[in-house]
Write a protein that holds these residues in place. Structure first.
Motif, short mmCIF file in Angstrom:
data_model
loop_
_atom_site.label_atom_id
_atom_site.label_comp_id
_atom_site.label_asym_id
_atom_site.label_seq_id
_atom_site.Cartn_x
_atom_site.Cartn_y
_atom_site.Cartn_z
N VAL A 118 0.88 -1.18 0.00
CA VAL A 118 0.00 0.00 0.00
C VAL A 118 0.91 1.22 0.00
CG1 VAL A 118 -1.87 1.22 1.14
CG2 VAL A 118 -1.74 -1.27 1.30
N LEU A 119 0.69 2.09 -0.97
CA LEU A 119 1.57 3.25 -1.15
C LEU A 119 0.79 4.54 -0.95
CD1 LEU A 119 3.01 2.25 -4.67
CD2 LEU A 119 3.65 1.30 -2.48
N ARG A 120 1.38 5.50 -0.29
CA ARG A 120 0.81 6.83 -0.22
C ARG A 120 1.58 7.70 -1.22
NH1 ARG A 120 -0.84 10.21 3.74
NH2 ARG A 120 -2.29 8.59 4.31
N ILE A 121 0.83 8.36 -2.09
CA ILE A 121 1.46 9.16 -3.14
C ILE A 121 1.41 10.63 -2.74
CG2 ILE A 121 1.49 9.67 -5.62
CD1 ILE A 121 1.86 6.68 -4.91
N GLY A 122 2.54 11.28 -2.82
CA GLY A 122 2.63 12.70 -2.48
C GLY A 122 2.50 13.57 -3.71
N LYS A 123 2.92 14.81 -3.55
CA LYS A 123 2.84 15.77 -4.65
C LYS A 123 3.67 15.30 -5.84
CE LYS A 123 1.96 19.88 -1.92
NZ LYS A 123 2.60 21.00 -1.23
N GLY A 124 3.15 15.52 -7.02
CA GLY A 124 3.90 15.19 -8.22
C GLY A 124 4.09 13.71 -8.45
N GLY A 125 3.36 12.90 -7.70
CA GLY A 125 3.44 11.46 -7.92
C GLY A 125 4.57 10.78 -7.17
N ALA A 126 5.25 11.54 -6.29
CA ALA A 126 6.37 10.92 -5.57
C ALA A 126 5.85 9.98 -4.49
CB ALA A 126 7.23 12.00 -4.92
N LEU A 127 6.59 8.91 -4.28
CA LEU A 127 6.24 7.96 -3.22
C LEU A 127 6.51 8.63 -1.88
CD1 LEU A 127 5.54 5.06 -2.31
CD2 LEU A 127 7.95 4.47 -2.59
#
Lengths: 272, 381
Positions: A118-127
């Protein structure tokens, strides 16, 4: 100058996936890449899958391996891809691939052959952050494969059969071995396979949702990986998390897609 | 005498850390007796004062077979491997063992060990959780007194106050040298890899502390003389019970992660506090335990002091993230994890928890997680 192409290869535990991307005029986002070929071989790390998937992806387009400006490998078998210029974790590749397909994504749930991420994606698609299952097959594609075998149904039929369920059957254990015993016990009690499959899907969803809540589920939620094609698991997970979950026909290719996209970034940093 | 290079010194530490058997045999051949010291908070000064060598037994990497008879499969491998070593004769050359019972896993181990290995003199040590109050200090002192008596019986000689004071001085010097090394290793990651850092700290468990300090002082002075580092990779803090798996540490190195500080039980938690000065050395040892803190095993009436400590340690040392090496089936570490994670999240410090144990053979999943974590850290720089 002709448009540059990159190749992303995702060698999983049960399947090998390959994507070839071509540069197109940039529209301001990372889009501006066009998928010119994709291939999937249902054999993963340590098999003929990695070689065959590259050959097939190339055979389906007009490019040769030498035409690839950069080749990036990911997945469990990423270290053994000789053709690759670089290798990256599938977590980073899934984040990138999911963001390309769904720019509003904040949470990615990837259920593969032998693990759940399970991944949380930050701004600009960064992990931003992530969590993976421990060394346990529960909740993974392998879990579903084992259950399909016990129930004598095809893996691809499980979603359809689950949708026909009329009675709630609980598969309480999420340990693959114990769950297998539980399923056999339910069969011995003459429970309907459709209801058992529905229970299996809820069991997987419960396990994955527990993992997802550790990261914190934020919309938009996207599901990737081979299991995303099982609408029974998808539906059970939507119910469990009380949220809509998006997926794509390319769900199994998201890691390879991310790898091909990150290959363009690598090219950019090499040229900078 | 020519001075060894940093690389030569690090390799020497690595050789010792990787070959505890050879070290033990060296001391025995030299006429010394050795006492096995299990985790945690063993007052090793007493062993030294009895003119014996304290020898750390924190399990070992390997496969558990014989010890399975005594434990459920979901049992901490440090405990299981400790008994496995004894059952396989690897601890035969020890003259005794000191085994604390500070957690619910170690307590049954003490009894299983005593029953399985009756021939090895066994010294039980029960630390008090209410360690600070005067009655807690008295209790620790009485427990240490019992350890002292048993050590005297094994050594065949009395432990004098003067010998104990001398041992305390040697140990305080060792702790200071190790704390200094931890700082220097963090400042010079190009010269001290995660594997070498671990080797330097782990070797202290298999060496006479004065010998270890002498070698470490030489290394520290050479590290101090290095020019300021221009490390381009990321900086992390390590947390957990053990951080000595070469496979895991190599993954950190492969992805340019420097260990600038740690909150590891076998590393900094074990030497962050000196024994205070006191007229009575036994009271001094008890006061040291009374002052211990920030450990999942130690009762904390304020509950959240340890997570805050880890956050502060991370910030003070300029670490960008925390790698938690979560020992499988360690209830205290696993139960504390949610509050540690919450504190790190609140402080906006990225963290990752990697499950491992001493039987681990496949590091693929750990590699995937650590590689992704390196990406996360690099994207935040």
């Amino acid at each position: 100058m002709s448009a540059r192409t990159t190749m992303g290869i995702d060698i999983g535990s049960t399947a090998s996936k390959c994507i070839i991307l071509r540069e197109t005029p940039n529209d301001g986002r990372e889009n501006g890449r066009e998928i010119v070929s994709k291939a999937l071989i249902p054999f993963g790390a340590g098999t003929s899958g990695p070689v065959r998937v590259i050959d097939q992806a190339l055979a389906d387009c007009d490019y040769r391996k030498e035409d690839m400006a950069y080749i990036l490998a990911t997945g469990y078998g990423r270290n053994s891809v000789e053709a690759a210029n670089f290798e990256m974790s599938e977590l980073s590749c899934h984040a990138c691939g999911a963001y390309f397909l769904f720019p509003g994504v904040r949470t990615v749930i990837d259920i593969g052959g032998q693990d759940v991420k399970v991944l949380r994606i930050g701004k600009g698609g960064a992990l931003d952050t992530f969590v993976m299952n421990e060394k346990c097959a529960a909740g993974t594609g392998r879990f579903l494969e084992v259950m399909a075998r016990v129930l004598e149904v095809k893996l691809e039929d499980m979603a359809r059969l689950s949708a026909q369920s009329t009675e709630r059957v609980n598969i309480s254990s999420t340990c693959t071995v114990f769950a297998e015993s539980e399923v056999i016990s339910q069969l011995a009690r003459n429970k309907n396979k459709r209801d058992i499959i529905n229970g299996i899907h809820r069991s997987v969803a419960g396990r994955v949702a527990g993992l997802a809540r550790r990261v914190g589920v934020e919309k938009d939620v996207v599901m990737t990986g081979g299991v995303a094609q099982n609408s029974g698991v998808l539906l059970a997970l939507e119910n469990e998390l009380q949220t809509d979950i998006e997926t794509s026909p390319l769900s199994q290719y998201v890691g390879a897609l991310g790898a091909a996209l990150l290959a363009f970034r690598k090219l950019g940093s090499l040229e900078a | 005498m020519t001075m060894s290079t940093i690389g030569e010194l690090l390799n020497q530490f690595d050789m010792i850390a990787s070959n505890p058997k050879a070290q033990l045999e060296k001391y025995i051949a030299g006429g010394k007796q050795a006492i096995g010291c299990f985790p945690y908070y063993v007052p090793e000064e007493l062993v030294r004062a009895a003119d014996m060598v304290p020898f750390g037994v924190w399990g070992a990497e390997g496969t558990i077979n014989s010890a399975k008879k005594y434990f459920a499969p979901f049992y901490c491998t440090i405990a299981q491997m400790g008994l496995e070593l004894a059952l396989n004769g690897k601890l035969d050359k020890l003259s005794g063992v000191i085994m604390p019972s500070i957690c619910d896993t170690l307590r049954p181990l003490t009894q299983n060990f005593r029953s399985a290995i009756p021939q090895l003199p066994f010294i039980f040590l029960a630390h008090p959780q209410n360690r600070r109050a005067p009655y807690g200090v008295e209790y620790t002192k009485s427990q240490y007194g019992s350890v002292k008596q048993k050590l005297e019986a094994i050594a065949g000689k009395a432990i004098t106050d003067s010998a104990l004071k001398d041992a305390i001085r040697v140990y305080n010097e060792s702790r200071a040298a190790r704390r200094k090394f931890v700082k220097l290793a963090g400042q010079h990651p190009e010269s001290v890899s995660p594997i070498h850092r671990s080797a330097v700290l782990k070797s202290a468990y298999f060496m006479d502390k004065a010998e270890h300090t002498a070698l470490l002082t030489e290394l520290n002075s050479q590290l101090e003389a290095l020019p300021k580092s221009d490390w381009k990779g990321s900086k992390i803090l390590l947390s957990g019970i053990l951080a000595d798996s070469k496979n895991l540490l190599q993954i950190l190195a492969d992805h340019n992660m420097a260990v600038v500080a740690d909150d590891v039980a076998q590393q900094s938690r074990a030497f962050r506090l000196d024994v205070p000065e006191a007229d009575d050395p036994m009271t001094a040892l008890a006061l040291q335990f009374a002052g211990q803190d920030y450990d999942v095993l130690l009762y904390d009436p304020e509950l959240n002091k340890r997570p805050e400590h880890v956050v502060n340690l991370t910030r003070e040392n300029g670490a960008q993230g925390v790698v938690i090496l979560m020992m499988q089936f360690c209830d205290p570490e696993e139960m504390e994890y949610p509050s540690l994670k919450q504190a790190l999240d609140k402080a906006d410090i990225p963290s990752v928890s990697i499950g491992f144990d001493q039987q681990m053979r496949d590091f693929g999943q750990a590699r995937t997680q650590l590689q992704a974590f390196a990406d996360v850290l690099s994207s935040k720089r």
